[in-house]
Design a protein around this motif. Structure first.
Motif, PDB file in Angstrom:
ATOM      1  N   ILE A 305      10.289  17.742  36.987  1.00 33.25           N
ATOM      2  CA  ILE A 305      10.025  17.071  38.260  1.00 33.25           C
ATOM      3  C   ILE A 305       8.850  17.745  38.969  1.00 33.25           C
ATOM      4  O   ILE A 305       7.940  17.085  39.484  1.00 33.25           O
ATOM      5  N   LYS A 306       8.850  19.082  38.969  1.00 32.89           N
ATOM      6  CA  LYS A 306       7.783  19.817  39.655  1.00 32.89           C
ATOM      7  C   LYS A 306       6.422  19.577  39.004  1.00 32.89           C
ATOM      8  O   LYS A 306       5.398  19.491  39.688  1.00 32.89           O
ATOM      9  N   LYS A 307       6.400  19.454  37.687  1.00 32.52           N
ATOM     10  CA  LYS A 307       5.131  19.151  37.003  1.00 32.52           C
ATOM     11  C   LYS A 307       4.564  17.817  37.486  1.00 32.52           C
ATOM     12  O   LYS A 307       3.354  17.694  37.730  1.00 32.52           O
ATOM     13  N   ASN A 331      22.516  12.776  46.275  1.00 29.71           N
ATOM     14  CA  ASN A 331      23.761  13.537  46.371  1.00 29.71           C
ATOM     15  C   ASN A 331      23.734  14.943  45.786  1.00 29.71           C
ATOM     16  O   ASN A 331      24.650  15.721  46.047  1.00 29.71           O
ATOM     17  N   SER A 332      22.722  15.277  45.003  1.00 28.24           N
ATOM     18  CA  SER A 332      22.705  16.594  44.368  1.00 28.24           C
ATOM     19  C   SER A 332      21.815  17.575  45.114  1.00 28.24           C
ATOM     20  O   SER A 332      20.589  17.581  44.953  1.00 28.24           O
ATOM     21  N   ALA A 333      22.439  18.422  45.923  1.00 28.57           N
ATOM     22  CA  ALA A 333      21.692  19.431  46.673  1.00 28.57           C
ATOM     23  C   ALA A 333      21.026  20.424  45.725  1.00 28.57           C
ATOM     24  O   ALA A 333      19.903  20.875  45.970  1.00 28.57           O
ATOM     25  N   ILE A 334      21.707  20.775  44.631  1.00 24.41           N
ATOM     26  CA  ILE A 334      21.151  21.767  43.706  1.00 24.41           C
ATOM     27  C   ILE A 334      19.896  21.249  43.010  1.00 24.41           C
ATOM     28  O   ILE A 334      18.918  21.972  42.847  1.00 24.41           O
ATOM     29  N   MET A 335      19.892  19.954  42.642  1.00 24.81           N
ATOM     30  CA  MET A 335      18.704  19.420  41.968  1.00 24.81           C
ATOM     31  C   MET A 335      17.525  19.334  42.937  1.00 24.81           C
ATOM     32  O   MET A 335      16.386  19.644  42.573  1.00 24.81           O
ATOM     33  N   ARG A 336      17.789  18.936  44.186  1.00 22.25           N
ATOM     34  CA  ARG A 336      16.705  18.902  45.179  1.00 22.25           C
ATOM     35  C   ARG A 336      16.159  20.300  45.431  1.00 22.25           C
ATOM     36  O   ARG A 336      14.945  20.506  45.531  1.00 22.25           O
ATOM     37  N   LYS A 337      17.064  21.275  45.516  1.00 22.69           N
ATOM     38  CA  LYS A 337      16.653  22.663  45.751  1.00 22.69           C
ATOM     39  C   LYS A 337      15.765  23.175  44.619  1.00 22.69           C
ATOM     40  O   LYS A 337      14.677  23.728  44.863  1.00 22.69           O
ATOM     41  N   LEU A 338      16.211  22.980  43.384  1.00 26.66           N
ATOM     42  CA  LEU A 338      15.448  23.466  42.235  1.00 26.66           C
ATOM     43  C   LEU A 338      14.103  22.754  42.113  1.00 26.66           C
ATOM     44  O   LEU A 338      13.096  23.366  41.745  1.00 26.66           O
ATOM     45  N   ALA A 339      14.082  21.463  42.435  1.00 26.56           N
ATOM     46  CA  ALA A 339      12.843  20.676  42.303  1.00 26.56           C
ATOM     47  C   ALA A 339      11.803  21.056  43.353  1.00 26.56           C
ATOM     48  O   ALA A 339      10.607  20.815  43.153  1.00 26.56           O
ATOM     49  N   CYS A 340      12.244  21.627  44.467  1.00 21.46           N
ATOM     50  CA  CYS A 340      11.307  21.972  45.552  1.00 21.46           C
ATOM     51  C   CYS A 340      10.985  23.458  45.625  1.00 21.46           C
ATOM     52  O   CYS A 340      10.190  23.873  46.472  1.00 21.46           O
ATOM     53  N   GLU A 341      11.582  24.259  44.749  1.00 21.82           N
ATOM     54  CA  GLU A 341      11.325  25.699  44.772  1.00 21.82           C
ATOM     55  C   GLU A 341       9.889  26.017  44.357  1.00 21.82           C
ATOM     56  O   GLU A 341       9.312  25.368  43.479  1.00 21.82           O
ATOM     57  N   ASN A 342       9.321  27.020  45.010  1.00 23.77           N
ATOM     58  CA  ASN A 342       7.989  27.536  44.657  1.00 23.77           C
ATOM     59  C   ASN A 342       6.897  26.475  44.707  1.00 23.77           C
ATOM     60  O   ASN A 342       5.990  26.460  43.871  1.00 23.77           O
ATOM     61  N   LEU A 343       6.992  25.609  45.689  1.00 18.44           N
ATOM     62  CA  LEU A 343       5.941  24.613  45.910  1.00 18.44           C
ATOM     63  C   LEU A 343       5.276  24.840  47.272  1.00 18.44           C
ATOM     64  O   LEU A 343       4.745  23.920  47.880  1.00 18.44           O
ATOM     65  N   ASP A 344       5.293  26.115  47.717  1.00 16.92           N
ATOM     66  CA  ASP A 344       4.721  26.453  49.020  1.00 16.92           C
ATOM     67  C   ASP A 344       3.248  26.081  49.120  1.00 16.92           C
ATOM     68  O   ASP A 344       2.769  25.666  50.172  1.00 16.92           O
ATOM     69  N   PHE A 345       2.514  26.236  48.003  1.00 16.98           N
ATOM     70  CA  PHE A 345       1.073  25.970  48.049  1.00 16.98           C
ATOM     71  C   PHE A 345       0.782  24.497  48.331  1.00 16.98           C
ATOM     72  O   PHE A 345      -0.295  24.150  48.807  1.00 16.98           O
ATOM     73  N   ASP A 351      14.628  23.276  53.696  1.00 21.10           N
ATOM     74  CA  ASP A 351      15.618  23.946  54.540  1.00 21.10           C
ATOM     75  C   ASP A 351      16.970  23.839  53.828  1.00 21.10           C
ATOM     76  O   ASP A 351      17.524  22.752  53.705  1.00 21.10           O
ATOM     77  N   GLU A 352      17.502  24.954  53.356  1.00 24.05           N
ATOM     78  CA  GLU A 352      18.707  24.919  52.529  1.00 24.05           C
ATOM     79  C   GLU A 352      19.926  24.396  53.281  1.00 24.05           C
ATOM     80  O   GLU A 352      20.781  23.726  52.700  1.00 24.05           O
ATOM     81  N   LYS A 353      20.029  24.693  54.563  1.00 29.55           N
ATOM     82  CA  LYS A 353      21.171  24.191  55.345  1.00 29.55           C
ATOM     83  C   LYS A 353      21.098  22.675  55.489  1.00 29.55           C
ATOM     84  O   LYS A 353      22.098  21.971  55.306  1.00 29.55           O
ATOM     85  N   LYS A 354      19.936  22.171  55.821  1.00 30.96           N
ATOM     86  CA  LYS A 354      19.770  20.713  55.940  1.00 30.96           C
ATOM     87  C   LYS A 354      19.995  20.032  54.598  1.00 30.96           C
ATOM     88  O   LYS A 354      20.543  18.924  54.538  1.00 30.96           O
TER      89      LYS A 354
END
Length: 394
Positions: A305-307, A331-345, A351-354
Motif C-alpha cells: 500500500i505504501k509503495k 474497520n481495521s485500525a492495524i492495517m491503517r496504522k501500518l499503511a501510514c507508518e513512516n510517511l512523514d516526508f 493519530d493513533e487514538k483517533k
C-alpha cells in the motif's frame, strides 16, 4: 422513485430497494449458494430479519424469491412489481465501450457479452441478472452501472501496457481498473467534505479485493487494478503485483497448466497463501498473539500500500487527502496504522487514538500537524448505483 439495486454474482444475488432521491434504504437481502439444494435466502426490513434455507437452482428462481419477498405483506415494501421504476445492475467490466451509466438495450447486452473474456466470473452473471430482471420487473427501466466506468478518464500512459500497440488497438488489452463505483462514491464524499482542499486524493479500497486510485479534480488518473481484478495490492486470496516470470517458472518447474497457475494466483494466494487464512480479523488476532506468518502478511500488505501511496503522490504532484474505505479500510485500525507508518516526508501523520475510534460517519484520523488529511469514509456502492440510475432517468 423506488429503485431496486441488484448485484448478481456467479452464485449469489445481493439486492437493496432504495427510495430516491432521499436515498432511503427500504430493505436489503441476499441469495447465497445459488445452484444448491441448501441455498440461503436472507431478507431484512427495519429490524426484522427473515432467513430461509431452500433449493434455489438458478438465478431466475433466486430473483423470483426476491420479488416474492418485496411483495410480502409483513416484510415487503411494494404492492406491485410495477412500483419499481428502475433496476440498477452492477456490471463489473465495461471495457472501453462504457464510460458512463446506460439504460440497457439489446446493443448494451451484446457489448456486455463481448466482454465475457475479460471478466469470465462476473459479466456472465451480471448479464443473467439483467435478462431475468427484464422478465420480472417488466415496467422498470434496466440500468447498467459499470465498475470500470470511473477509470475511463485515465490517460494513455496510465492504461497502456508496454507490449505491441496492436494488442491495444485490435484486442483492447489495457488497464481498466475496478471498484470504480466505490472510488467514485467516496471521492465525491471527500470533495463535499473537504471543499477546495480536495484537488489531489488517494482512495484506498481495502476488502477481500483491494485497489488504490489516484484522483485529481474528481477524475481518476491512475488505479492499481488492470485488465482484470488481480494485480496491484495484496488481497484476500489474490497475489496482487507479481513478476510474470513467476508464472512461467511455476508452469515449467511444477508442470502446471495456465489454468492451474491462474487458480493459484487468484484463489490460493494473497493473505490466504501467506497465512492459511483469508479473513483479516482472524489474521490480525493471530498476529497479535505472536503468529509470525500473520505478522509478516500484515507487513507485506502494508508495504505494498505504501509503495502505491508514494508512486501516486508523485503522479498527482502532491496529496491533499487519503481515504480508507470498504470492509478492511473502514474497520481495521492495524492495517491503517501500518499503511501510514513512516510517511512523514509526505506529510502523513496518523493519530493513533483517533485511528482506534469506530464510527459509521466520515472522520479524520490524522494528527493536527499532519499536512495530509487521512479520512475514513464508509463506502456505499448500492446508494451510488441508485443515485446514478436516478440521475440518468431524470
Amino acid at each position: 422513485m423506488k429503485i431496486l439495486v441488484l448485484n448478481a454474482g456467479s452464485s449469489s444475488l445481493k439486492y437493496q430497494l432504495i427510495e430516491m432521491p432521499a436515498e432511503t434504504v427500504k430493505c436489503v437481502g441476499i441469495v447465497e449458494r445459488i445452484g444448491m439444494q441448501d441455498a440461503i435466502f436472507t431478507h431484512e426490513k427495519d429490524d426484522k430479519k427473515h432467513t430461509e434455507v431452500l433449493p434455489i437452482l438458478n438465478h431466475e428462481i433466486g430473483l423470483k424469491k426476491v420479488a416474492e419477498a418485496l411483495l410480502n405483506k409483513e416484510l415487503g415494501v411494494i404492492s406491485s412489481v410495477d412500483d419499481i421504476e428502475a433496476v440498477g445492475h452492477r456490471v463489473v467490466h465495461g471495457g472501453n465501450k462504457f464510460s458512463k451509466t446506460v439504460i440497457v438495450n439489446q446493443e448494451v447486452k451484446d457489448n456486455i457479452k463481448e466482454l465475457f473474456d475479460l471478466a469470465p466470473l462476473h459479466n456472465p452473471a451480471n448479464l443473467t441478472g439483467i435478462e431475468i430482471a427484464e422478465n420480472i420487473f417488466t415496467s422498470a427501466k434496466q440500468i447498467a452501472i459499470f465498475d470500470t466506468a470511473f477509470h475511463q478518464t485515465m490517460p494513455r500512459e496510465a492504461y497502456q501496457y508496454a507490449i505491441a500497440n496492436s494488442y491495444l488497438d485490435e484486442h483492447k488489452i489495457r488497464a481498466y481498473g475496478f471498484h470504480g463505483t466505490s472510488h467514485k462514491y467516496v471521492s465525491e464524499k471527500a470533495i463535499e467534505y473537504l471543499g477546495k482542499k480536495s484537488k489531489n486524493l488517494l482512495s484506498i479500497h481495502l476488502g477481500n479485493g483491494c485497489s488504490i486510485t489516484a484522483i485529481k479534480d474528481g477524475k481518476c488518473i491512475d488505479t492499481s487494478l488492470g485488465l482484470g481484478p488481480a494485480n496491484g495490492l495484496i488481497m484476500g486470496t489474490r497475489s496482487g503485483d507479481i513478476d510474470h516470470s513467476v508464472v512461467f517458472f511455476l508452469m515449467k518447474k511444477f508442470n502446471k497448466t495456465a489454468e492451474e497457475v491462474n487458480n493459484l494466483l487468484q484463489k490460493q494466494s494473497g493473505m490466504k497463501g501467506l497465512t492459511g487464512f483469508s479473513d483479516l480479523r482472524e489474521i490480525s488476532e493471530k498476529a497479535a498473539s505472536g503468529n509470525e506468518d500473520c505478522q509478516n502478511a500484515l507487513n507485506l500488505a502494508a508495504y505494498r500500500i505504501k509503495k502505491y501511496i508514494g508512486a501516486y503522490a508523485t503522479i498527482l504532484n502532491g496529496l491533499d487527502a487519503i481515504i480508507f474505505t470498504a470492509g478492511i479500510g473502514e474497520n481495521s485500525a492495524i492495517m491503517r496504522k501500518l499503511a501510514c507508518e513512516n510517511l512523514d516526508f509526505l506529510g502523513i501523520n496518523l493519530d493513533e487514538k483517533k485511528n482506534k475510534v469506530r464510527s459509521k460517519e466520515i472522520r479524520e484520523i490524522q494528527t493536527e500537524s499532519s499536512k495530509v488529511k487521512v479520512l475514513i469514509i464508509p463506502t456505499n456502492e448500492e446508494i451510488e448505483i441508485a443515485k446514478q440510475s436516478y440521475n440518468l432517468i431524470k
